[in-house]
Design an enzyme around this catalytic site. Structure first.
Site, PDB file in Angstrom:
ATOM      1  N   GLU A 225      20.556  -8.318  -8.115  1.00 42.74           N
ATOM      2  CA  GLU A 225      21.057  -8.786  -9.418  1.00 42.74           C
ATOM      3  C   GLU A 225      20.245  -8.057 -10.482  1.00 42.74           C
ATOM      4  OE1 GLU A 225      23.576 -10.786 -10.228  1.00 42.74           O
ATOM      5  OE2 GLU A 225      24.154 -11.255  -8.183  1.00 42.74           O
ATOM      6  N   CYS A 260      20.170 -10.920 -19.150  1.00 44.36           N
ATOM      7  CA  CYS A 260      20.782  -9.732 -18.546  1.00 44.36           C
ATOM      8  C   CYS A 260      22.200  -9.478 -19.031  1.00 44.36           C
ATOM      9  CB  CYS A 260      20.777  -9.883 -17.029  1.00 44.36           C
ATOM     10  SG  CYS A 260      21.553 -11.417 -16.494  1.00 44.36           S
TER      11      CYS A 260
HETATM   12  P1  NAD Z   1      10.134  -9.515 -13.554  1.00 49.03           P
HETATM   13  O1  NAD Z   1       9.083  -8.698 -14.200  1.00 49.03           O
HETATM   14  O2  NAD Z   1       9.982 -10.989 -13.516  1.00 49.03           O
HETATM   15  O3  NAD Z   1      10.347  -8.934 -12.102  1.00 49.03           O
HETATM   16  C1  NAD Z   1      11.255  -9.507 -11.213  1.00 49.03           C
HETATM   17  C2  NAD Z   1      10.535  -9.820  -9.911  1.00 49.03           C
HETATM   18  O4  NAD Z   1      10.098  -8.605  -9.315  1.00 49.03           O
HETATM   19  C3  NAD Z   1       9.314 -10.699 -10.084  1.00 49.03           C
HETATM   20  O5  NAD Z   1       9.361 -11.754  -9.153  1.00 49.03           O
HETATM   21  C4  NAD Z   1       8.158  -9.754  -9.832  1.00 49.03           C
HETATM   22  O6  NAD Z   1       7.039 -10.384  -9.251  1.00 49.03           O
HETATM   23  C5  NAD Z   1       8.746  -8.760  -8.867  1.00 49.03           C
HETATM   24  N1  NAD Z   1       8.080  -7.457  -8.932  1.00 49.03           N
HETATM   25  C6  NAD Z   1       7.633  -6.823 -10.035  1.00 49.03           C
HETATM   26  N2  NAD Z   1       7.089  -5.633  -9.691  1.00 49.03           N
HETATM   27  C7  NAD Z   1       7.180  -5.526  -8.343  1.00 49.03           C
HETATM   28  C8  NAD Z   1       6.816  -4.526  -7.388  1.00 49.03           C
HETATM   29  N3  NAD Z   1       6.225  -3.413  -7.757  1.00 49.03           N
HETATM   30  N4  NAD Z   1       7.089  -4.762  -6.088  1.00 49.03           N
HETATM   31  C9  NAD Z   1       7.700  -5.902  -5.700  1.00 49.03           C
HETATM   32  N5  NAD Z   1       8.070  -6.875  -6.558  1.00 49.03           N
HETATM   33  C10 NAD Z   1       7.816  -6.694  -7.866  1.00 49.03           C
HETATM   34  O7  NAD Z   1      11.543  -9.293 -14.245  1.00 49.03           O
HETATM   35  P2  NAD Z   1      12.116  -8.017 -14.974  1.00 49.03           P
HETATM   36  O8  NAD Z   1      12.390  -6.966 -13.980  1.00 49.03           O
HETATM   37  O9  NAD Z   1      11.369  -7.698 -16.202  1.00 49.03           O
HETATM   38  O10 NAD Z   1      13.498  -8.713 -15.411  1.00 49.03           O
HETATM   39  C11 NAD Z   1      14.284  -8.155 -16.403  1.00 49.03           C
HETATM   40  C12 NAD Z   1      15.359  -7.296 -15.776  1.00 49.03           C
HETATM   41  O11 NAD Z   1      16.094  -8.084 -14.852  1.00 49.03           O
HETATM   42  C13 NAD Z   1      16.376  -6.809 -16.776  1.00 49.03           C
HETATM   43  O12 NAD Z   1      16.781  -5.527 -16.410  1.00 49.03           O
HETATM   44  C14 NAD Z   1      17.517  -7.783 -16.617  1.00 49.03           C
HETATM   45  O13 NAD Z   1      18.764  -7.279 -17.026  1.00 49.03           O
HETATM   46  C15 NAD Z   1      17.461  -8.068 -15.161  1.00 49.03           C
HETATM   47  N6  NAD Z   1      18.018  -9.385 -14.875  1.00 49.03           N
HETATM   48  C16 NAD Z   1      19.164  -9.444 -14.163  1.00 49.03           C
HETATM   49  C17 NAD Z   1      19.744 -10.670 -13.920  1.00 49.03           C
HETATM   50  C18 NAD Z   1      21.028 -10.793 -13.156  1.00 49.03           C
HETATM   51  O14 NAD Z   1      21.411 -11.912 -12.838  1.00 49.03           O
HETATM   52  N7  NAD Z   1      21.703  -9.703 -12.848  1.00 49.03           N
HETATM   53  C19 NAD Z   1      19.133 -11.839 -14.394  1.00 49.03           C
HETATM   54  C20 NAD Z   1      17.946 -11.714 -15.106  1.00 49.03           C
HETATM   55  C21 NAD Z   1      17.391 -10.492 -15.334  1.00 49.03           C
END
Ligand code: NAD
Length: 493
Positions: A225, A260
């Site tokens: 997602e 998102c």
């Molecule tokens: P975030 O920083 O919370 O990361 C998401 C998860 O990935 C966390 O649990 C984090 O611990 C893990 N993570 C981070 N770095 C990692 C690594 N190197 N290795 C393994 N795991 C790791 O969230 P984010 O990425 O900043 O979220 C924002 C993004 O997510 C935007 O692009 C947004 O559009 C997208 N998003 C999508 C949806 C959807 O439903 N499609 C919903 C919310 C957010």
């Protein structure tokens, strides 16, 4: 290994601990059949509803600590959506679980067939910070409904929510089958080293690639997602006031643009843009008042890194002089006011990445049809929006824009319709969930064919003859006439 989440040190959780956790879940929770029983699933789902009802105040407080999220947004868009998802699952679960009858062909006559939904086994759910409860619990609902054991890894960027999730799950759910592991990169990496039966990841595409690479080592299927730039096309044949209110609700009314599916940029014509900007300003002021940096109805930016990232987008010289509304920032309070940029060039920084914040660029076109080139030249968005009364334009948009989802004359609310799938396409993700799609996302669809010992035709057995070949071809073709012809020819070899 130890990680700090907010001000809290989280217990050491490395590869050994992760391995032990997965083994324990497999033996105690899954292989024992515990999570497969209908009553176990129903009890857990009911407990989630109870957990949400009992903990509303704590959830709202945690969301305020992490994001200054307004109470209404937390209550409706997180808790409300979670409870609805549970209620749908509780109402429909019996139907979802029931094997689905399938037609069979002449080739297998006599036989009957069905599709049996079986749980994958042990699933890992990695969630993001912007809707820390919804994006964690909603997938867990699907995983439980489908009969899996689950490990949830909430985001460390929403520390108050992460620790509340860990506390509430331990208090309300069966901890032998549903676990929360708090942590950041080291903990997530340790989890990803293990063999899971399915992984669902919500977050950005860069980390999505890391998750997929780890899953590939074990051939584990994934649901991704992800995000991207969601366009909103605004035609002139609209109710402008209603359109702008709905646009604002989807942009700033969703976690101040940190969602998102928030509209990322607007596409409209040069002629219509001034009118659109005036209407946007009027409605923004009506919603958030004159001093929008202080508005209690707008979330703050999640942390200083994201604040700096958004500031950089505004500092790009390609957008200098383009701000027509807002632009105020308060670094200490991590607040940025709703900001509109007009006539933004396509090669600017703000148009090169997902904004994920309260900035809204408007691109000006000679005619509305140019919007198709702009959208289709980028990566496929998670959501695409169009405001128009023009039937032909709506049809063209639906047929020629590839996106996770499309909404005509509104933004973001398709998320609340549990009868349609929610998920991305291309760079915005793969797989989908919500409603029955959540159950399906966490179920393997097993094909089962039933035969008896009667009607054992010799056609498929050696020695292979011309008659058998002709007859088999006719049967596979399914034409009654062809079968008769084969029979007739077969009688005169
Ligand atoms: P975030 O920083 O919370 O990361 C998401 C998860 O990935 C966390 O649990 C984090 O611990 C893990 N993570 C981070 N770095 C990692 C690594 N190197 N290795 C393994 N795991 C790791 O969230 P984010 O990425 O900043 O979220 C924002 C993004 O997510 C935007 O692009 C947004 O559009 C997208 N998003 C999508 C949806 C959807 O439903 N499609 C919903 C919310 C957010």
């Amino acid at each position: 290994m130890a990680t700090t989440i907010g001000e809290k040190k989280v217990t050491v959780f490395g590869e050994e601990e992760a391995k032990q956790l997965v083994n324990e879940l497999r033996v105690v929770a899954y292989d024992s059949g515990r999570t497969r029983s209908y009553s176990w699933r129903v009890t857990q789902l009911k407990n989630i509803v109870r957990m949400c009802d009992d903990s509303e105040k704590e959830v709202v407080e945690a969301l305020y600590k992490d994001l200054a999220k307004p109470e209404l947004e937390g209550t409706l868009y997180e808790l409300g959506m979670i409870k609805n998802a549970c209620k749908v699952a509780l109402k429909e679960l019996k139907n979802w679980i029931r094997p689905e009858k399938a037609k069979t062909s002449l080739t297998t006559f006599p036989s009957s067939a069905e599709i049996v939904s079986e749980p994958f086994g042990i699933v890992l759910i990695i969630s993001a910070w912007n809707y820390p409860f919804l994006l964690s619990i909603d997938p867990v609902i699907g995983a439980i409904a489908a009969g899996n054991a689950v490990v949830l890894k909430p985001s460390e960027l929403a520390p108050a929510s992460s620790s509340l999730l860990a506390k509430l799950f331990a208090q309300y759910l069966d901890t032998s089958a549903i676990k929360v592991v708090e942590g950041a990169v080291p903990e997530t990496s340790a989890l990803l080293e293990q063999k899971w039966d399915k992984i669902m990841y919500t977050g950005n595409g860069r980390v999505g690639r890391i998750v997929m690479a780890a899953a590939a080592k074990h051939l584990t299927p994934v649901i991704m997602e992800l995000g991207g730039k969601c366009p909103a096309v605004v035609d002139s044949d609209i109710n402008l006031q209603v359109a702008m209110r709905r646009l604002i609700a989807g942009k700033w009314g969703c976690n101040n643009g940190q969602a998102c599916i928030s509209p990322d940029y607007i596409l409209t014509t040069k002629d219509y843009a001034p009118k659109l900007v005036d209407a946007l300003k009027t409605e923004l002021e009506r919603f958030y008042g004159k001093n929008q940096l202080e508005s209690k109805d707008l979330s703050r930016i999640v942390n200083s890194n994201h604040f700096a990232r958004l500031s950089k987008l505004l500092d790009d010289e390609k957008v200098s002089g383009k701000i027509v509304y807002g632009g105020e920032k308060d670094e200490e309070k991590l607040r940025i006011a709703p900001t509109i940029l007009l006539d933004v060039p396509r090669d600017s920084l703000i148009m090169s990445e997902e904004i994920f914040g309260p900035l809204l660029p408007i691109l000006m076109l000679n005619n509305i049809d140019e919007s198709f080139d702009v959208i289709n030249s980028g990566t496929k968005p998670l959501a695409a929006y169009i405001f128009t009364n023009n039937k032909k334009l709506k049809e063209k948009f639906v047929m020629s824009v590839s996106a996770g989802g499309i909404v005509v004359n509104d933004t973001t609310i398709h998320l609340a319709v549990h009868t349609v799938p929610f998920g991305g396409v291309g760079e915005s993700g793969m797989g989908s969930y919500h409603g029955k799609f959540s159950f399906d996302a966490f179920s393997h669809k097993k094909a089962v064919l039933y035969r008896s010992f009667i009607g054992d035709a010799a056609l498929r057995y050696p020695p292979y003859t011309g008659f058998k070949l002709r007859m088999m071809k006719a049967l596979m073709g399914g034409s009654f006439l062809a079968i008769l012809r084969a029979l007739f020819r077969g009688s005169k070899p």
